[in-house]
Write an enzyme that holds these catalytic residues in place. Structure first.
Site, mmCIF file in Angstrom:
data_model
loop_
_atom_site.group_PDB
_atom_site.id
_atom_site.type_symbol
_atom_site.label_atom_id
_atom_site.label_comp_id
_atom_site.label_asym_id
_atom_site.label_seq_id
_atom_site.Cartn_x
_atom_site.Cartn_y
_atom_site.Cartn_z
ATOM 1 N N TYR A 195 -8.962 -10.551 2.434
ATOM 2 C CA TYR A 195 -10.265 -9.711 2.980
ATOM 3 C C TYR A 195 -11.066 -9.313 1.968
ATOM 4 O O TYR A 195 -11.943 -9.030 1.969
ATOM 5 C CB TYR A 195 -9.738 -8.522 4.101
ATOM 6 C CG TYR A 195 -9.217 -7.568 3.497
ATOM 7 C CD1 TYR A 195 -9.735 -6.685 2.469
ATOM 8 C CD2 TYR A 195 -7.781 -7.213 3.895
ATOM 9 C CE1 TYR A 195 -8.808 -5.371 1.976
ATOM 10 C CE2 TYR A 195 -7.079 -6.163 3.379
ATOM 11 C CZ TYR A 195 -7.628 -5.546 2.494
ATOM 12 O OH TYR A 195 -7.000 -4.357 1.730
ATOM 13 N N GLU A 196 -10.585 -9.124 0.620
ATOM 14 C CA GLU A 196 -11.184 -8.825 -0.668
ATOM 15 C C GLU A 196 -12.021 -10.026 -0.958
ATOM 16 O O GLU A 196 -12.885 -9.866 -2.001
ATOM 17 C CB GLU A 196 -10.388 -8.566 -1.601
ATOM 18 C CG GLU A 196 -9.428 -7.272 -1.344
ATOM 19 C CD GLU A 196 -8.461 -7.006 -2.397
ATOM 20 O OE1 GLU A 196 -8.640 -6.380 -3.578
ATOM 21 O OE2 GLU A 196 -7.222 -7.095 -2.302
ATOM 22 N N HIS A 237 -3.646 0.042 -4.726
ATOM 23 C CA HIS A 237 -3.177 -1.040 -5.313
ATOM 24 C C HIS A 237 -3.516 -0.988 -6.866
ATOM 25 O O HIS A 237 -4.653 -1.189 -7.094
ATOM 26 C CB HIS A 237 -3.500 -2.301 -4.556
ATOM 27 C CG HIS A 237 -2.923 -2.385 -3.447
ATOM 28 N ND1 HIS A 237 -2.240 -3.282 -2.977
ATOM 29 C CD2 HIS A 237 -3.361 -2.096 -2.288
ATOM 30 C CE1 HIS A 237 -1.805 -3.425 -1.897
ATOM 31 N NE2 HIS A 237 -2.640 -2.634 -1.277
ATOM 32 N N ALA A 242 2.553 -1.910 4.142
ATOM 33 C CA ALA A 242 2.192 -1.000 5.269
ATOM 34 C C ALA A 242 1.809 -1.758 6.233
ATOM 35 O O ALA A 242 0.876 -2.815 6.309
ATOM 36 C CB ALA A 242 1.237 0.047 4.646
ATOM 37 N N SER A 300 0.878 -1.263 -0.105
ATOM 38 C CA SER A 300 -0.037 0.030 0.014
ATOM 39 C C SER A 300 1.061 1.504 -0.036
ATOM 40 O O SER A 300 1.550 1.580 0.898
ATOM 41 C CB SER A 300 -0.949 0.175 1.278
ATOM 42 O OG SER A 300 -1.792 -1.096 1.411
ATOM 43 N N ASN A 332 1.334 3.781 10.698
ATOM 44 C CA ASN A 332 0.490 4.213 11.840
ATOM 45 C C ASN A 332 0.852 3.548 13.051
ATOM 46 O O ASN A 332 1.465 2.469 12.997
ATOM 47 C CB ASN A 332 -1.168 4.160 11.500
ATOM 48 C CG ASN A 332 -1.495 2.564 11.241
ATOM 49 O OD1 ASN A 332 -0.937 1.972 10.222
ATOM 50 N ND2 ASN A 332 -1.922 1.894 12.251
ATOM 51 N N HIS A 348 -5.657 -9.140 -1.495
ATOM 52 C CA HIS A 348 -5.892 -9.711 -0.037
ATOM 53 C C HIS A 348 -7.032 -10.761 0.172
ATOM 54 O O HIS A 348 -7.964 -10.572 -0.714
ATOM 55 C CB HIS A 348 -6.145 -8.387 0.927
ATOM 56 C CG HIS A 348 -5.105 -7.257 0.709
ATOM 57 N ND1 HIS A 348 -5.230 -6.391 -0.456
ATOM 58 C CD2 HIS A 348 -3.838 -7.019 1.238
ATOM 59 C CE1 HIS A 348 -4.007 -5.488 -0.278
ATOM 60 N NE2 HIS A 348 -3.391 -5.767 0.637
ATOM 61 N N HIS A 397 -7.603 4.081 6.130
ATOM 62 C CA HIS A 397 -6.803 3.531 5.117
ATOM 63 C C HIS A 397 -6.150 4.787 4.464
ATOM 64 O O HIS A 397 -4.804 4.682 3.804
ATOM 65 C CB HIS A 397 -7.792 3.202 4.208
ATOM 66 C CG HIS A 397 -7.122 2.403 3.043
ATOM 67 N ND1 HIS A 397 -6.101 1.530 3.106
ATOM 68 C CD2 HIS A 397 -7.322 2.603 1.791
ATOM 69 C CE1 HIS A 397 -5.675 1.209 1.839
ATOM 70 N NE2 HIS A 397 -6.216 1.847 0.997
ATOM 71 N N MET A 411 -2.332 -7.099 6.862
ATOM 72 C CA MET A 411 -3.364 -7.971 6.418
ATOM 73 C C MET A 411 -2.871 -8.848 5.256
ATOM 74 O O MET A 411 -3.531 -9.032 4.218
ATOM 75 C CB MET A 411 -4.542 -7.036 6.311
ATOM 76 C CG MET A 411 -5.183 -6.347 7.346
ATOM 77 S SD MET A 411 -6.364 -5.342 6.706
ATOM 78 C CE MET A 411 -6.651 -4.261 8.271
ATOM 79 N N SER A 412 -1.643 -9.080 5.146
ATOM 80 C CA SER A 412 -0.849 -9.492 3.973
ATOM 81 C C SER A 412 0.224 -10.396 4.213
ATOM 82 O O SER A 412 0.399 -10.614 5.286
ATOM 83 C CB SER A 412 -0.708 -8.401 2.646
ATOM 84 O OG SER A 412 0.418 -7.663 3.225
HETATM 85 N N1 HPA Z 1 -3.651 -2.928 10.959
HETATM 86 C C1 HPA Z 1 -3.635 -3.966 10.292
HETATM 87 N N2 HPA Z 1 -3.222 -3.440 9.149
HETATM 88 C C2 HPA Z 1 -2.686 -2.590 8.794
HETATM 89 C C3 HPA Z 1 -2.317 -1.425 9.662
HETATM 90 C C4 HPA Z 1 -3.095 -1.560 10.943
HETATM 91 O O1 HPA Z 1 -2.760 -0.688 11.907
HETATM 92 N N3 HPA Z 1 -1.779 -0.372 9.050
HETATM 93 C C5 HPA Z 1 -1.449 -1.022 7.766
HETATM 94 N N4 HPA Z 1 -1.973 -1.991 7.638
#
Ligand code: HPA
Length: 278
Positions: free
Chosen positions: A89-90, A65, A117, A34, A242, A87, A253, A218-219
């Site tokens: 989750y998609e 993406h 990320a 990302s 973050n 991903h 996001h 998440m990847s």
């Molecule tokens: N949590 C989960 N996935 C992420 C985060 C997060 O804080 N930041 C970027 N991908």
């Protein structure tokens, strides 16, 4: 319930399509996470292939993406870059999210550089930091969602692949040395994958800190498992987009993408240096 699975023939078919559209012979694959895909603009003599044009290739539906393969020269080496990934989750099956790795292997790629990320769980981490992934916790896999679930094709790898040094120690040393030369501070730590797409609750974060995670995303983990199954060498790099330090603020996001853009040049510098050395 049996999950969707692909056959070796399907990986080969996808690889043939890619092969027919480029003269380059990449041995290094790079997945850009990302906000990090601007590195693809630095590839020379680039052949660009939309994921849509490659059989079975999953298109990412996530903003940030792009869904394009960029194949060409980086730091003198032939590389194949993925601008964006699909991903779990998609709604994709694990076999779909990891199909590109198997296709890379069919193309002769032996080294995978995987980026993402991630939320910083380690309290010492700051937004914009880069983290060398030294190990992972496959939280999603522990509950059964392992990309290798199902019949095993021995020509793709062993039934029970080892994960003791999933992130290649020698490649990690190269990354450390390059970061030092470039005066880039490189954090190190354990990445944990959650399925997402909801971000973590404060109690989720306390739990993942407790089990030894430094960053969460998440990847990546399924891709690394499939790469190791196929005996590819892996280097993993996270951008801390973050902070999930105690009493973390809301995560969005947009914030993740913004941090990716800001830190992308640093990530790009490091990857270019590493590619030049391997
Ligand atoms: N949590 C989960 N996935 C992420 C985060 C997060 O804080 N930041 C970027 N991908």
């Amino acid at each position: 319930m049996s999950e969707l699975q692909f056959t070796r023939q399907e990986y080969i078919k996808a690889a043939r399509v890619i092969h027919s559209r480029t003269q380059h012979q990449p041995r290094i694959g790079i997945i850009l996470g990302s906000g990090l895909d601007s590195l693809a603009d630095q590839v020379m003599h680039a052949d660009r292939i939309s994921y849509r044009d490659v059989p079975h290739f999953p298109a990412s539906t996530v903003h940030g993406h792009s869904g394009e393969l960029v194949i060409g020269k980086l730091s003198g080496a032939d590389v194949l870059m993925m601008r964006g990934r699909a991903h779990y989750y998609e709604g994709y099956a694990m076999a779909e999210t990891t199909l590109p790795i198997r296709v890379m292997r069919e193309l002769g790629i032996t080294t995978l550089i995987v980026t993402n990320a991630a939320g910083g769980v380690n309290e010492k981490f700051r937004v914009g930091d880069l983290m060398l992934i030294t190990d992972h916790i496959n939280l999603v896999g522990m509950t059964g969602l392992n990309p290798l679930r199902g019949p095993n094709d021995e020509t793709l790898g062993p039934r029970f692949p080892d994960m003791t040094a999933a992130y290649d120690p020698a490649l990690s040393d190269v990354a450390r040395a390059c970061a030092r030369d470039l005066k880039i501070e490189l954090r190190e730590g354990v990445y944990v994958m959650l399925a997402g797409p909801s971000f973590e609750s404060p109690a989720d974060v306390r739990f993942i800190r407790l089990i030894g995670a430094d960053a969460v995303g998440m990847s990546t983990v399924p891709e690394v498992i499939v790469a190791r199954h196929g005996a590819m060498r892996v280097l993993g790099l996270s951008l801390i987009s973050n902070s999930l330090a105690p009493s973390h603020a809301q995560v969005t996001h947009e914030e993740v993408l913004e941090a990716g853009k800001t830190a992308a040049p640093k990530m790009a510098q490091l990857i270019k240096a590493v590619v030049g050395k391997i």
